[in-house]
Scaffold this motif. Sequence first.
Motif, mmCIF file in Angstrom:
data_model
loop_
_atom_site.group_PDB
_atom_site.id
_atom_site.type_symbol
_atom_site.label_atom_id
_atom_site.label_comp_id
_atom_site.label_asym_id
_atom_site.label_seq_id
_atom_site.Cartn_x
_atom_site.Cartn_y
_atom_site.Cartn_z
ATOM 1 N N LEU A 85 -15.605 -0.102 -3.037
ATOM 2 C CA LEU A 85 -16.355 1.547 -2.935
ATOM 3 C C LEU A 85 -17.467 1.786 -3.813
ATOM 4 C CD1 LEU A 85 -12.942 3.563 -2.340
ATOM 5 C CD2 LEU A 85 -14.390 2.914 -0.851
ATOM 6 N N PHE A 124 1.383 4.255 -2.651
ATOM 7 C CA PHE A 124 1.113 5.919 -2.434
ATOM 8 C C PHE A 124 2.444 6.491 -2.893
ATOM 9 C CE2 PHE A 124 -2.143 5.085 0.574
ATOM 10 C CZ PHE A 124 -2.945 5.704 0.117
ATOM 11 N N ARG A 163 0.854 -1.140 0.003
ATOM 12 C CA ARG A 163 0.137 -0.062 0.186
ATOM 13 C C ARG A 163 0.816 1.266 0.135
ATOM 14 N NH1 ARG A 163 -4.399 -0.635 -0.355
ATOM 15 N NH2 ARG A 163 -4.799 1.324 -1.191
ATOM 16 N N VAL A 198 -23.156 7.459 9.644
ATOM 17 C CA VAL A 198 -22.199 6.906 8.657
ATOM 18 C C VAL A 198 -21.678 5.286 9.413
ATOM 19 C CG1 VAL A 198 -19.797 7.017 7.911
ATOM 20 C CG2 VAL A 198 -21.139 9.276 8.307
ATOM 21 N N ALA A 257 -3.591 -4.880 5.158
ATOM 22 C CA ALA A 257 -4.279 -3.609 5.593
ATOM 23 C C ALA A 257 -5.645 -3.909 5.684
ATOM 24 C CB ALA A 257 -3.953 -3.075 4.253
ATOM 25 N N VAL A 307 -15.231 10.016 -2.995
ATOM 26 C CA VAL A 307 -16.113 9.468 -1.710
ATOM 27 C C VAL A 307 -16.203 10.348 -0.797
ATOM 28 C CG1 VAL A 307 -15.871 7.570 0.149
ATOM 29 C CG2 VAL A 307 -15.142 7.118 -2.185
ATOM 30 N N ILE A 362 -8.982 -5.067 10.237
ATOM 31 C CA ILE A 362 -9.275 -3.746 10.829
ATOM 32 C C ILE A 362 -8.965 -3.895 12.302
ATOM 33 C CG2 ILE A 362 -11.091 -1.999 11.060
ATOM 34 C CD1 ILE A 362 -10.348 -1.934 8.264
ATOM 35 N N ARG A 401 -12.537 -0.333 -7.053
ATOM 36 C CA ARG A 401 -11.762 -0.727 -6.060
ATOM 37 C C ARG A 401 -12.266 -0.930 -4.837
ATOM 38 N NH1 ARG A 401 -6.963 2.381 -4.982
ATOM 39 N NH2 ARG A 401 -6.606 0.567 -3.665
ATOM 40 N N HIS A 441 -13.975 -8.697 9.569
ATOM 41 C CA HIS A 441 -12.661 -7.963 9.580
ATOM 42 C C HIS A 441 -11.979 -7.428 10.659
ATOM 43 C CE1 HIS A 441 -12.081 -7.322 5.012
ATOM 44 N NE2 HIS A 441 -13.482 -7.310 5.097
#
Length: 308
Positions: A292, A7, A3, A267, A203, A301, A206, A289, A126
Amino acid sequence: MRRILCFAVLLFGAAMAGSALAEGDLESKFSNQGSVGNTRHNLSQRQHSGGGPNGQNMDPYRNDYEEVCVYCHTPHGANSTTPEIPLWNRTVRVTTYQTYGQLGSSTLTQPIGQPGANSIACLTCHDGQTAVDSIINMPGSGRYNRSQETTQSNAFLNTWNNARGPDATSHMSLSATGCLSCHVNNGNPDDPGITAGAADFTAFVIGTDLRNDHPVGIRFPTTNGAGTDWKSPTGTRGSITYFDSNTNGSFDKGDIRLYDTGEGAEVECASCHDPHGVPSGAPGSPFNRTFLRVANTGSAVCLSCHTK
Ligand code: HEC
Ligand code: HEC
Ligand code: HEC
Ligand code: HEC
Ligand code: HEC
């Protein structure tokens, strides 16, 4: 980690190396197109439309129910402890999560509570506490265990026989000692995130500490629209309030949404993600991806809710 590598490419090399990103990002044998059966949320693994990964790698570590939906839903005898999640078939372990509110952020203005149903659903896998195959109602008659609702029973799960490979001798979860025992970064800079062909899932774990994640179980400001920091929702469908994020004028899975389970519009994980996948364009096109609802190109988003 992969990840971070992505970036780095994005920040320092985007202008020169336009195509490098796509290669690293969707490193999957699934086509990510057409159906949840062709995504990583197919825990039986062999892709619906043919192709896909060889699920036999997973046979010793999870029951292969040979159905896609059953890892999450059941038509009968669903989990009665979580009526807000549609026909939920998964074990929901009673858990107190560390919330973003406990971070002590001085800028947070909205009330925050424990994650609601549309986050708990995701966290049943998760948060790494429960095996990915821990369901109440296994396919076939009589394979039903009500005590599975809140507590994983390996004795019950062991009654399943994998028809396409060896039976599972352990039932793993998305945790360091579970699936990540293979799916970790092997530290090889030329091959980041791959151990014996297993992609790095770090990643995606969670955990139960949500302090470093976008707040969930948090109320959306009731004062919104022009002159505020917030977009105004465009409509309401039952207990869901939504934004027309994909600007097509109708309510659909490509729209970011808020869930009201009695405390006002909030949310949750499924506000931004659809666990079944959302086509990036015309029907049948590759899914956005990371499940989403809308591709986050240009922070789309975030800008569904925030005016920044
Ligand atoms: C003993 C090592 C090992 C363990 C444990 C393991 N896997 Fe894998 N997994 C692999 C290997 C190797 C591959 C790649 C080969 C393939 O595609 O079949 C793979 C592939 C996958 C893929 C397909 C990736 C893609 O998008 O192409 C998924 C999803 C997956 N594993 C999930 C899991 C989950 C969930 C668990 C825990 C229940 C798990 N694995 C446990 C070795 C392992
Ligand atoms: C990895 C878990 C998972 C799998 C696999 C899965 N679902 Fe879901 N499903 C969810 C969650 C979580 C929700 C609630 C959040 C939402 O509304 O998107 C949901 C909601 C739904 C809903 C109600 C909301 C909507 O989007 O219409 C339907 C219908 C549904 N699922 C059908 C299916 C079917 C049919 C399959 C198999 C082809 C399937 N699901 C596979 C997790 C899953
Ligand atoms: C049945 C267990 C299960 C449930 C329920 C579940 N997931 Fe997953 N999810 C997985 C596994 C296993 C993977 C594959 C390993 C990985 O990529 O982390 C995965 C992968 C993902 C990924 C990475 C996908 C990719 O291709 O990179 C995202 C994002 C995700 N899940 C979000 C969610 C959200 C949001 C929900 C709830 C709406 C949810 N998941 C519910 C098991 C689950
Ligand atoms: C406010 C919107 C939003 C909420 C709420 C949200 N996510 Fe995400 N999530 C995202 C975005 C955007 C990405 C893509 C990040 C990227 O590509 O770098 C993402 C990425 C992920 C990934 C892939 C791993 C990663 O770091 O890229 C997983 C797994 C995931 N989310 C699960 C969840 C779960 C589980 C919840 C609820 C506890 C949740 N998300 C809540 C927006 C959200
Ligand atoms: C579904 C609506 C929604 C979406 C989508 C969304 N947010 Fe938020 N966000 C909120 C709410 C509600 C709060 C809480 C605001 C408050 O307490 O004042 C918040 C808070 C924040 C905060 C402030 C946290 C703090 O400590 O004060 C940041 C930063 C943030 N969001 C960034 C993002 C980013 C980045 C994205 C896109 C990946 C995103 N948000 C997507 C609704 C959303």
